[in-house]
Design a protein around this motif. Structure first.
Motif, short mmCIF file in Angstrom:
data_model
loop_
_atom_site.label_atom_id
_atom_site.label_comp_id
_atom_site.label_asym_id
_atom_site.label_seq_id
_atom_site.Cartn_x
_atom_site.Cartn_y
_atom_site.Cartn_z
N ARG A 95 30.63 -1.19 69.54
CA ARG A 95 30.75 -0.35 68.34
C ARG A 95 30.96 -1.23 67.11
O ARG A 95 30.45 -0.93 66.02
N LYS B 281 40.48 0.11 62.95
CA LYS B 281 39.84 1.07 63.85
C LYS B 281 40.36 1.06 65.28
O LYS B 281 40.02 1.95 66.05
N ASN C 284 35.55 8.16 61.39
CA ASN C 284 35.96 8.02 62.79
C ASN C 284 35.01 8.76 63.72
O ASN C 284 34.84 8.38 64.89
N SER C 285 34.39 9.85 63.21
CA SER C 285 33.45 10.62 64.04
C SER C 285 32.27 9.77 64.47
O SER C 285 31.72 9.95 65.56
N LYS D 220 31.29 6.13 71.13
CA LYS D 220 32.14 6.00 72.33
C LYS D 220 31.69 6.99 73.40
O LYS D 220 31.66 6.66 74.60
N ILE D 221 31.34 8.20 72.98
CA ILE D 221 30.86 9.21 73.93
C ILE D 221 29.56 8.77 74.58
O ILE D 221 29.30 9.04 75.77
N GLU E 279 33.52 7.70 67.34
CA GLU E 279 33.74 8.55 68.52
C GLU E 279 32.42 8.96 69.16
O GLU E 279 32.32 9.05 70.39
N GLU F 244 34.22 -0.99 72.74
CA GLU F 244 34.78 -1.30 71.42
C GLU F 244 34.00 -2.41 70.73
O GLU F 244 33.70 -2.32 69.53
#
Length: 281
Positions: A187, A103, A171-172, A178-179, A175, A184
């Motif tokens: 997550r 990732k 991955n969404s 992350k938004i 992401e 990291e």
């Protein structure tokens, strides 16, 4: 008539598969059954002709006598100590390495992944002597360090299992976190790690079984009697001219039972982890 024929044909079609599964199950289960039944026999009964699978007289005393013949409890505690720390080491290091390869985008990730997969092709016997020389010069022979410390750096096979699982995570999802401002590591801790429980269980079972039943590594690094593991301690039933088979089988049965219980308890998670990680037998 045609409908009945098609119905019965459909119902009978899986029968050969079930028969094959039952036959293979009996084949793989038979050594365990022979071990348990031999543990309940007398030495004379174990070698009496004609051979009988089940004992003519059940001897339960074989189990306490086997545990008294060698320092069984001491060897058991040594094995438990090594196994628990080995599992903890794998559970800490393996997902960390796997997540970074699956990732986190960095230039060396594909090369490192290829190298990790390449090391799986190198048998342990090839690296056995160089590793022993290294640990010997460091002064760690006759200690548990060579058996435990490497697990805190992960194992190639376990890393591949976890990497395949993390690669399948959307991955969404990462992401979106992350938004929302998640770093990291957050997550990894808050999203990836909880979702990877099936794969982690698979790694834990593999690590437990391998550490519990490991024979070669303790044989190489441990010479002191009080530090032996159960896999080595069972040699106490092997004499120069004879083997105490009933007591050996009794001790081996007690040795195997924790592995069987551990696997049965986590069997569902183990199968789910194999399926979701993409590793096929």
């Amino acid at each position: 008539m045609k409908n009945n024929s098609a119905y019965y044909k459909k119902r009978l079609k899986p029968i050969p598969k079930y028969v094959l599964v039952i036959v293979l199950s009996l084949v793989f289960f038979s050594p365990f059954l022979i071990m348990v039944t031999t543990a309940l026999k007398t030495n004379a009964d174990a070698f009496q002709l004609p051979v009988r699978l089940f004992p003519r007289e059940i001897i339960w005393n074989n189990f306490p006598e086997a545990m008294a013949k060698i320092p069984y409890v001491r060897y058991m505690m040594n094995t438990i100590f090594i196994t628990l720390l080995s599992v903890v080491g794998q559970m800490i290091a393996t997902p960390l390495v796997a997540y970074s390869l699956a990732k986190i985008k960095w230039k060396g990730a594909p090369i490192i992944s290829a190298l990790i997969m390449g090391t799986m092709m190198i048998p342990y016997t090839v690296t056995m002597i160089p590793l022993y020389k290294i640990w010997s010069r460091l002064g760690f022979t006759n200690t548990y360090v060579p058996l435990i410390l490497p697990t805190f750096f992960g194992s190639p096979f376990y890393i591949i299992i976890m990497r395949q699982f993390f690669a399948g995570l959307p991955n969404s999802l990462m992401e979106a976190a992350k938004i929302d401002g998640a770093g990291e590591f957050k997550r990894y801790i808050a999203i990836a790690l909880p979702l990877s429980r099936p794969a982690l269980t698979t790694v834990g079972i593999y690590a437990f079984i391998n550490a519990w039943s490991d024979y070669l590594a303790p044989l190489i690094y441990i010479n002191k009697t009080e530090k032996l593991t159960l896999s080595l301690g069972l040699q106490g039933f092997l004499n120069q001219y004879s083997v105490d088979w009933t007591h050996l089988m009794a001790a081996a049965t007690i040795f195997v039972i924790p592995v069987v219980i551990f696997f049965l308890f986590f069997q569902r998670n183990f199968v789910e982890g194999i399926a979701t990680s993409g590793i096929k037998g």
